[in-house]
Write a protein that holds these residues in place. Sequence first.
Motif, PDB file in Angstrom:
ATOM      1  N   GLY A   1       0.810  -1.212   0.000  1.00 15.94           N
ATOM      2  CA  GLY A   1       0.000   0.000   0.000  1.00 15.94           C
ATOM      3  C   GLY A   1       0.839   1.254   0.000  1.00 15.94           C
ATOM      4  N   PRO A   2       0.187   2.403  -0.082  1.00 16.96           N
ATOM      5  CA  PRO A   2       0.901   3.679  -0.056  1.00 16.96           C
ATOM      6  C   PRO A   2       1.715   3.833   1.230  1.00 16.96           C
ATOM      7  N   ARG A   3       2.865   4.455   1.131  1.00 17.62           N
ATOM      8  CA  ARG A   3       3.700   4.676   2.304  1.00 17.62           C
ATOM      9  C   ARG A   3       3.134   5.822   3.133  1.00 17.62           C
ATOM     10  N   PRO A   4       2.815   5.576   4.395  1.00 23.66           N
ATOM     11  CA  PRO A   4       2.296   6.655   5.240  1.00 23.66           C
ATOM     12  C   PRO A   4       3.307   7.802   5.375  1.00 23.66           C
ATOM     13  N   VAL A   5       2.786   9.024   5.392  1.00 21.97           N
ATOM     14  CA  VAL A   5       3.640  10.206   5.536  1.00 21.97           C
ATOM     15  C   VAL A   5       3.848  10.571   6.995  1.00 21.97           C
ATOM     16  N   ALA A   6       3.174   9.842   7.900  1.00 17.36           N
ATOM     17  CA  ALA A   6       3.259  10.106   9.337  1.00 17.36           C
ATOM     18  C   ALA A   6       2.940   8.796  10.066  1.00 17.36           C
TER      19      ALA A   6
ATOM     20  N   GLY B   1      -6.633   9.337   5.342  1.00 19.27           N
ATOM     21  CA  GLY B   1      -6.523  10.168   4.150  1.00 19.27           C
ATOM     22  C   GLY B   1      -5.330   9.765   3.315  1.00 19.27           C
ATOM     23  N   GLN B   2      -5.565   9.653   2.014  1.00 18.47           N
ATOM     24  CA  GLN B   2      -4.516   9.244   1.087  1.00 18.47           C
ATOM     25  C   GLN B   2      -4.011  10.429   0.278  1.00 18.47           C
ATOM     26  N   MET B   3      -2.730  10.334  -0.039  1.00 19.46           N
ATOM     27  CA  MET B   3      -2.057  11.366  -0.810  1.00 19.46           C
ATOM     28  C   MET B   3      -2.000  10.947  -2.281  1.00 19.46           C
ATOM     29  N   PRO B   4      -1.682  11.855  -3.184  1.00 20.57           N
ATOM     30  CA  PRO B   4      -1.659  11.533  -4.609  1.00 20.57           C
ATOM     31  C   PRO B   4      -0.307  11.025  -5.125  1.00 20.57           C
TER      32      PRO B   4
ATOM     33  N   THR C   1      -6.284  13.820  -8.131  1.00 23.08           N
ATOM     34  CA  THR C   1      -7.503  13.190  -7.619  1.00 23.08           C
ATOM     35  C   THR C   1      -7.567  11.734  -8.045  1.00 23.08           C
ATOM     36  N   HIS C   2      -7.249  11.449  -9.301  1.00 19.63           N
ATOM     37  CA  HIS C   2      -7.198  10.046  -9.753  1.00 19.63           C
ATOM     38  C   HIS C   2      -6.194   9.254  -8.915  1.00 19.63           C
ATOM     39  N   ALA C   3      -5.040   9.833  -8.644  1.00 17.62           N
ATOM     40  CA  ALA C   3      -4.003   9.135  -7.857  1.00 17.62           C
ATOM     41  C   ALA C   3      -4.492   8.845  -6.442  1.00 17.62           C
ATOM     42  N   VAL C   4      -5.160   9.803  -5.809  1.00 15.05           N
ATOM     43  CA  VAL C   4      -5.707   9.586  -4.466  1.00 15.05           C
ATOM     44  C   VAL C   4      -6.737   8.462  -4.498  1.00 15.05           C
TER      45      VAL C   4
ATOM     46  N   LYS D   1      -7.010   6.029  -6.592  1.00 21.43           N
ATOM     47  CA  LYS D   1      -6.324   4.742  -6.820  1.00 21.43           C
ATOM     48  C   LYS D   1      -5.714   4.229  -5.523  1.00 21.43           C
ATOM     49  N   ASN D   2      -5.134   5.115  -4.731  1.00 18.42           N
ATOM     50  CA  ASN D   2      -4.584   4.695  -3.435  1.00 18.42           C
ATOM     51  C   ASN D   2      -5.692   4.241  -2.487  1.00 18.42           C
TER      52      ASN D   2
END
Length: 128
Positions: free
Chosen positions: A9-14, A30-33, A50-53, A55-56
């Motif tokens: 999955g997406p790497r958390p920013v925090a 909340g997901q980032m793009p 928005t598409h990237a978010v 998709k995540n």
Amino acid sequence: MQFHMITGGPRPVAPFSHAVETAGFVFVTGQMPDTPEAPGVLPEGIEAQTHAVMKNLRLVLAGLDLGFEHVVMSRVYLECFKRDYKILNGVYRSYFAPDRLPARTCVGVQGLAYDALVEIDLICRRPA
């Protein structure tokens, strides 16, 4: 409560989990793009971001055996509300069935991680 980290999955920013589940509800962070392959690298413009978010979010939901049809509420954060609201709505709407749009809050903010233009989080209900 169950705390979920989705493999690949997406790497958390925090310091947070991708999702937390309790009493049949799933709260998706909340997901980032960005992408799992290129953390912190963002596409240009609100449409692509928005598409990237989305998709995540789809990736996290799939890792929980859920989909957008299970979303009951979303919260959208826009860095430039006036400029991006209409475009965001067009992209966002395309991910949901026309008769199954979740409740939603959308707010303008002064800044997001990675200087992103958009972030979206979700509340889902797991089927019984």
